[in-house]
Design a protein around this motif. Sequence first.
Motif, PDB file in Angstrom:
ATOM      1  N   VAL A  21       0.836  -1.198   0.000  1.00  0.00           N
ATOM      2  CA  VAL A  21       0.000   0.000   0.000  1.00  0.00           C
ATOM      3  C   VAL A  21       0.878   1.257   0.000  1.00  0.00           C
ATOM      4  CG1 VAL A  21      -1.745   1.296   1.276  1.00  0.00           C
ATOM      5  CG2 VAL A  21      -1.910  -1.189   1.114  1.00  0.00           C
ATOM      6  N   ASN A  47     -13.102  -5.402   1.190  1.00  0.00           N
ATOM      7  CA  ASN A  47     -11.972  -4.510   0.930  1.00  0.00           C
ATOM      8  C   ASN A  47     -10.920  -4.654   2.024  1.00  0.00           C
ATOM      9  OD1 ASN A  47     -12.974  -2.370  -1.323  1.00  0.00           O
ATOM     10  ND2 ASN A  47     -14.677  -2.939  -0.008  1.00  0.00           N
ATOM     11  N   THR A  49      -8.438  -2.506   4.211  1.00  0.00           N
ATOM     12  CA  THR A  49      -8.494  -1.106   4.617  1.00  0.00           C
ATOM     13  C   THR A  49      -7.281  -0.757   5.472  1.00  0.00           C
ATOM     14  OG1 THR A  49     -10.906  -1.348   4.685  1.00  0.00           O
ATOM     15  CG2 THR A  49      -9.983   0.658   5.607  1.00  0.00           C
ATOM     16  N   ARG A  59      -8.562   2.149   0.700  1.00  0.00           N
ATOM     17  CA  ARG A  59      -9.517   1.042   0.599  1.00  0.00           C
ATOM     18  C   ARG A  59      -9.256   0.309  -0.707  1.00  0.00           C
ATOM     19  NH1 ARG A  59     -15.522   0.786  -0.208  1.00  0.00           N
ATOM     20  NH2 ARG A  59     -16.367  -0.582   1.390  1.00  0.00           N
ATOM     21  N   LEU A  60      -8.915  -0.985  -0.589  1.00  0.00           N
ATOM     22  CA  LEU A  60      -8.520  -1.769  -1.751  1.00  0.00           C
ATOM     23  C   LEU A  60      -9.407  -3.007  -1.869  1.00  0.00           C
ATOM     24  CD1 LEU A  60      -5.677  -1.033   0.103  1.00  0.00           C
ATOM     25  CD2 LEU A  60      -4.784  -1.274  -2.215  1.00  0.00           C
ATOM     26  N   ALA A  67     -14.260  -4.936  -6.758  1.00  0.00           N
ATOM     27  CA  ALA A  67     -13.691  -3.775  -7.432  1.00  0.00           C
ATOM     28  C   ALA A  67     -14.712  -3.068  -8.308  1.00  0.00           C
ATOM     29  CB  ALA A  67     -12.488  -4.194  -8.272  1.00  0.00           C
ATOM     30  N   VAL A  70     -15.946   0.436  -7.040  1.00  0.00           N
ATOM     31  CA  VAL A  70     -15.079   1.602  -6.866  1.00  0.00           C
ATOM     32  C   VAL A  70     -15.612   2.811  -7.629  1.00  0.00           C
ATOM     33  CG1 VAL A  70     -12.777   2.553  -7.286  1.00  0.00           C
ATOM     34  CG2 VAL A  70     -13.019   0.246  -6.325  1.00  0.00           C
ATOM     35  N   LYS A  94      -8.660   8.370  -6.444  1.00  0.00           N
ATOM     36  CA  LYS A  94      -8.781   7.001  -6.938  1.00  0.00           C
ATOM     37  C   LYS A  94      -7.462   6.576  -7.569  1.00  0.00           C
ATOM     38  CE  LYS A  94     -11.578   6.377 -10.404  1.00  0.00           C
ATOM     39  NZ  LYS A  94     -12.818   6.230 -11.186  1.00  0.00           N
ATOM     40  N   TYR A 101      -0.750  -5.110  -7.491  1.00  0.00           N
ATOM     41  CA  TYR A 101      -2.157  -5.100  -7.071  1.00  0.00           C
ATOM     42  C   TYR A 101      -3.016  -4.866  -8.319  1.00  0.00           C
ATOM     43  CZ  TYR A 101      -6.565  -3.789  -4.999  1.00  0.00           C
ATOM     44  OH  TYR A 101      -7.896  -3.737  -4.704  1.00  0.00           O
ATOM     45  N   TYR A 103      -6.374  -4.141  -9.067  1.00  0.00           N
ATOM     46  CA  TYR A 103      -7.673  -3.473  -9.174  1.00  0.00           C
ATOM     47  C   TYR A 103      -7.570  -1.973  -8.873  1.00  0.00           C
ATOM     48  CZ  TYR A 103      -8.830  -8.379  -8.388  1.00  0.00           C
ATOM     49  OH  TYR A 103      -8.878  -9.742  -8.457  1.00  0.00           O
ATOM     50  N   TRP A 105      -8.411   1.345  -6.715  1.00  0.00           N
ATOM     51  CA  TRP A 105      -8.508   1.484  -5.267  1.00  0.00           C
ATOM     52  C   TRP A 105      -8.776   2.943  -4.939  1.00  0.00           C
ATOM     53  CZ3 TRP A 105      -4.327   4.490  -3.500  1.00  0.00           C
ATOM     54  CH2 TRP A 105      -3.249   4.587  -4.398  1.00  0.00           C
ATOM     55  N   SER A 106      -9.059   3.210  -3.668  1.00  0.00           N
ATOM     56  CA  SER A 106      -9.523   4.548  -3.293  1.00  0.00           C
ATOM     57  C   SER A 106      -8.858   5.049  -2.021  1.00  0.00           C
ATOM     58  CB  SER A 106     -11.048   4.534  -3.060  1.00  0.00           C
ATOM     59  OG  SER A 106     -11.741   4.073  -4.202  1.00  0.00           O
TER      60      SER A 106
END
Length: 314
Positions: A21, A47, A49, A59-60, A67, A70, A94, A101, A103, A105-106
Motif C-alpha cells: 500500500v 476490501n 483497509t 480502501r482496496l 472492485a 469503486v 482514486k 495489485y 484493481y 482502489w480509493s
Amino acid sequence: MSDVPDLGPPPQRVTVDAEQVRRLVAGKFPQLAHLPVAPVANGGWDNWTFHLGAEMLVRLPSAAEYALAVDKEHRWLPALAARLPLPVPAPVAKGKPAEGYPYPWSIYRWLDGEPARADRVADPVRFATDLAEFLAALQGVDAAGGPQPGVHNWFRGGTLRTYGQEVEHALAELGDHVDAEPVREIWAAAFDAGWDGVDRWFHGDVAPGNLLLADGQLAAVIDFGTCGVGDPACDLAIAWTLLTSDGRQAFRARLSVDDATWARGRGWALWKTLATCAYTYGDPERTEEFGNARRALAEIVSEYAADIFPYRPA
C-alpha cells in the motif's frame, strides 16, 4: 431459462500488505508518500483497509467482483452525502492497478467512531429512530440513473430468490440445530410479499460494522459498496440483527413500512442470519458471532410466530 440471477463462484480474494500500500500511494500520489500506513483493525472482507496518516484511509477491493463498486462509490457518494443527515465516506482520490495489485482502489477521509454493538448503544429507541431517519433520507434521493442490482452489489435490491440456494445450503449444514419448518415458511412469505416496483436508493449492507457510534449514538454510516437503487427492503434486516424489540417497532414506524416490505425485510434478515450461522457453526474462534446470529434467528422466528406485524400472503 431461470430469471433468478446467478451469484457465480465465490470471489477469489487477493491479499495486500502495508508495504504494498505504501508503494501504491507513493507511486500515484507522491505528495502523500510521507504519511504512515497501517492496517485498520477489523477492516472488513470486501476490501482491505489501511490508515493513511490520521485523517485518511486507503480502501482496496479484495477481489474483482468487489472492485466493481469503486467507480460507483466515487460517482454517487458525493451526491448522496449532500442529502443525508449523517456523515458518509468522502472519496478523496482514486488509484490504478500497480505494484502487483490488480484493481482500482480509493483514498477516503477517515470517519471516527466505533462499530455499533447492542451493549454500546446508549438509547436503543433513539438509535433505531436515527437510523430510520437516515434510511428515509436515503430512500428520498432521486433514484433516476442510479445503479441497478447486479454483480457490483450481489443483486441487493432485487429478488430474494437469488439467495434461495444459500438458504437451503445453510439449513442442510445446520441440520437439527435449526427448525427448518418455520424458516421455510418465513422465507416463502418473503417471496410472496410483492414490491411496488418503484426504485429507491438503499445502502445494501446496513450491518453493525457499518454503523459507527460516538458516545453511544449513531454518528456515521460507512461502506456503500453494495448500494444501489431498487427494492430497499434489504436495508431492513438490521431490525432483527441489531435492534431491540422496542427499537424495531420505532424503526418500522418512522419508515412507515408496509406489511409486504416488512416481510421481505424479514426474509433478508433470515438469509443473513442463516448464512452466518452456517459458516460460524463449530468454529471456536467465531463462537460469539455464531451466538449472535442464533439469537437473531430466534428473534426472527418468534416475531413472525407472534404475528406482531402480521403479513400472510392471500
